[in-house]
Design an enzyme around this catalytic site. Structure first.
Site, PDB file in Angstrom:
ATOM      1  N   HIS A   1      -3.618   6.907   3.247  1.00 58.83           N
ATOM      2  CA  HIS A   1      -4.017   5.644   2.650  1.00 58.83           C
ATOM      3  C   HIS A   1      -5.417   5.288   3.141  1.00 58.83           C
ATOM      4  O   HIS A   1      -5.729   5.453   4.321  1.00 58.83           O
ATOM      5  CB  HIS A   1      -3.008   4.561   3.043  1.00 58.83           C
ATOM      6  CG  HIS A   1      -3.379   3.221   2.512  1.00 58.83           C
ATOM      7  ND1 HIS A   1      -3.649   3.006   1.179  1.00 58.83           N
ATOM      8  CD2 HIS A   1      -3.530   2.023   3.126  1.00 58.83           C
ATOM      9  CE1 HIS A   1      -3.951   1.741   1.006  1.00 58.83           C
ATOM     10  NE2 HIS A   1      -3.891   1.120   2.166  1.00 58.83           N
TER      11      HIS A   1
ATOM     12  N   CYS B   1       0.809  -1.228   0.000  1.00 58.25           N
ATOM     13  CA  CYS B   1       0.000   0.000   0.000  1.00 58.25           C
ATOM     14  C   CYS B   1       0.839   1.272   0.000  1.00 58.25           C
ATOM     15  O   CYS B   1       0.340   2.353  -0.289  1.00 58.25           O
ATOM     16  CB  CYS B   1      -0.950   0.005   1.180  1.00 58.25           C
ATOM     17  SG  CYS B   1      -2.029  -1.424   1.186  1.00 58.25           S
TER      18      CYS B   1
ATOM     19  N   ASN C   1     -10.049  -0.309  -0.165  1.00 56.12           N
ATOM     20  CA  ASN C   1      -8.583  -0.198  -0.152  1.00 56.12           C
ATOM     21  C   ASN C   1      -8.048  -0.690  -1.502  1.00 56.12           C
ATOM     22  O   ASN C   1      -8.277  -1.836  -1.879  1.00 56.12           O
ATOM     23  CB  ASN C   1      -8.062  -1.065   1.010  1.00 56.12           C
ATOM     24  CG  ASN C   1      -6.551  -1.047   1.133  1.00 56.12           C
ATOM     25  OD1 ASN C   1      -5.838  -0.581   0.251  1.00 56.12           O
ATOM     26  ND2 ASN C   1      -6.059  -1.586   2.232  1.00 56.12           N
TER      27      ASN C   1
END
Ligand code: UT7
Length: 329
Positions: free
Chosen positions: A256, A116, A286
Site C-alpha cells: 500500500h 486502504c 495514497n
C-alpha cells in the site's frame, strides 16, 4: 471427479483523473513545502477528480480497460464488486451506479468497505465466491475520490491523498488458480485513529457537524504510521506462508502506498531489496482501496511483471484493517 474451481486473473485496468495537484500547488493552499512533503512521505503529486466526475466514473473507465484486457464480453460478468470508502452516495452502492453505467442490468452489485485494505479484502471475497461456484466472472474494482473527504485546511492530511481507480476481472477456472493465498485482519479498537466522524448514525449530518468539519477525514498520523509497519510485515509473511512459496519466488511486492518511509521500513524488515518493491507513491499519493490494484496494473503495463510471475499485494488502513494476497498474473 471434478477438479476444484480456482480463480484466474483475466485482466486489469486503471484510470486516473486528468488534474494533477503538485506539492507546489499545495504550498499555495496550506503552510507546507515540497521539501517537507517529499522527504516525509515520498509524494510529489496526486490526481484530483474534476467537478462532476464521480467515483463511479473513475470505476467505469478502469473497468472498461480491465474488461478489454480480459478479452471477455460485458455480458459474461455476473457480479460487480466495488471496494471504496468514498462512494458516490451512502446508498445505492457505487457498484450499482457502476453496474448501470456498464449496462449490466440485473447482475448483483455491492460495495465493500475496508479502507486502504479494500482491494485485498475484495480479492478474498471474489476468490471465495468463485470457489463456492456462485459466480463465474467477477468485476472487482477499487475506486476512490479521497479529495472529496479531505479537509483542505489540514496540512497533516491534505498532502497525502489522491483520486483514482483500478479494476480486475477474476474468472472461474478448473485449470488455473491465480490467487495462491489471502490473509486478512482487523482491529476495531483503533477506529478513532483514522476515520470520518460525521454523517453516520453516531453524528448524523447537522449544521454543527459541517461547521466542525466532521465530514472529512481525521488521522493521528504518527500512531497510524507506527501500527502500519508491523501489521503489513505480519500480513505479508502470513500470506506468503499460506501460499507455500518462498520470498525469492515473489517477483514483485506491491505494498500500500501511504508513505515512502513505511514502504521502505516494511521492505527492510522483510529483507526485500527495494528493486523488488513497486513504488508509485510519488505520482499518486495514497488512494486507499485503489492503491494496490492501480499499482499492479501499472506494473503489468510497464513490463515489471510478465505472465506467470508471482506478486504479493500488502495493505493496511483505517479500521484498522490489514491484508495480503499472493497472486499469479
Ligand atoms: O493509508 C493508511 C493510513 N495512512 C498512513 O499510513 C499514514 C501514516 N502516517 C504518516 O504517513 C505520517 O505520520 C505523516 C506523513 C502523516 C506525518 O509525518 P510525521 O513524520 O509523523 O510528522 P508529524 O505528524 O510528527 O509532524 C512533524 C512536524 C510537526 O511540527 P512540530 O510539531 O514538530 O513543530 C508538524 O506540525 O511536521 C509538521 N507538519 C508539517 N509541516 C509541513 C505536519 N504536516 C506538515 C506539512 N508540512 N504538510
Amino acid at each position: 471427479m471434478n477438479k476444484k474451481i480456482g480463480a484466474k486473473i483475466l485482466g486489469t485496468g486503471s484510470y486516473f483523473p486528468n488534474k494533477v495537484l503538485t506539492n507546489a500547488d499545495l504550498e499555495k493552499i496550506v503552510e507546507t513545502s515540497d521539501e517537507w512533503i517529499s522527504t516525509r512521505t515520498g509524494i510529489k503529486e496526486r490526481r484530483i477528480a474534476a467537478n462532476g466526475e464521480y467515483t463511479s466514473d473513475l470505476a467505469y473507465k478502469a473497468s472498461l480497460e480491465a474488461i478489454k484486457a480480459a478479452n471477455i464480453k460485458l455480458e459474461e460478468i455476473d457480479l460487480v464488486l466495488v471496494a471504496t470508502i468514498t462512494p458516490d452516495m451512502f446508498f445505492p452502492s457505487t457498484a450499482c451506479f457502476l453496474q448501470k453505467k456498464l449496462g449490466l442490468n440485473s447482475v448483483p452489485a455491492f460495495d465493500l468497505s475496508a479502507a486502504c485494505s479494500g482491494f485485498v479484502y475484495g480479492v478474498a471475497t471474489a476468490k471465495a465466491f468463485i470457489e463456492a461456484g456462485l459466480y463465474k466472472n467477477i468485476l472487482l474494482v477499487g475506486a476512490e475520490e479521497l479529495s472529496k473527504i479531505t479537509d483542505w485546511t489540514d496540512r497533516n492530511t491534505c498532502i497525502l491523498f489522491g483520486d483514482g481507480a483500478g479494476a480486475m476481472i477474476l474468472s472461474a477456472s478448473q485449470q488455473n488458480n491465480d490467487i495462491l493465498s489471502v490473509f486478512l485482519g482487523a482491529d476495531g479498537s483503533y477506529a478513532n485513529l483514522l476515520f470520518i466522524p460525521g454523517g453516520g448514525s453516531i453524528n448524523p449530518a447537522t449544521a454543527k457537524t459541517v461547521d466542525e468539519k466532521l465530514h472529512s477525514m481525521k488521522m493521528q498520523g504518527k500512531e497510524v504510521f507506527k501500527a502500519a509497519i508491523p501489521k503489513m510485515v505480519f500480513a505479508a509473511q502470513k500470506a506468503l506462508e499460506l501460499s507455500g512459496r518462498k520470498l525469492e519466488d515473489i517477483k514483485l511486492f506491491i505494498p500500500h502506498q501511504a508513505n515512502m518511509r513505511i514502504i521502505e521500513a516494511v521492505a527492510k524488515k522483510m529483507n526485500i531489496p527495494m528493486e523488488r518493491v513497486f513504488v508509485n507513491i510519488h505520482k499518486t499519493g495514497n488512494i486507499s482501496s485503489a492503491t494496490t490494484i492501480t499499482a499492479l496494473d501499472e506494473a503489468i503495463k510497464t513490463g515489471r511483471l510478465n505472465k506467470g510471475d508471482l506478486v504479493e499485494l500488502v495493505a493496511f488502513g483505517g479500521g484498522f484493517t490489514w491484508g495480503a494476497t499472493v497472486v499469479k498474473v
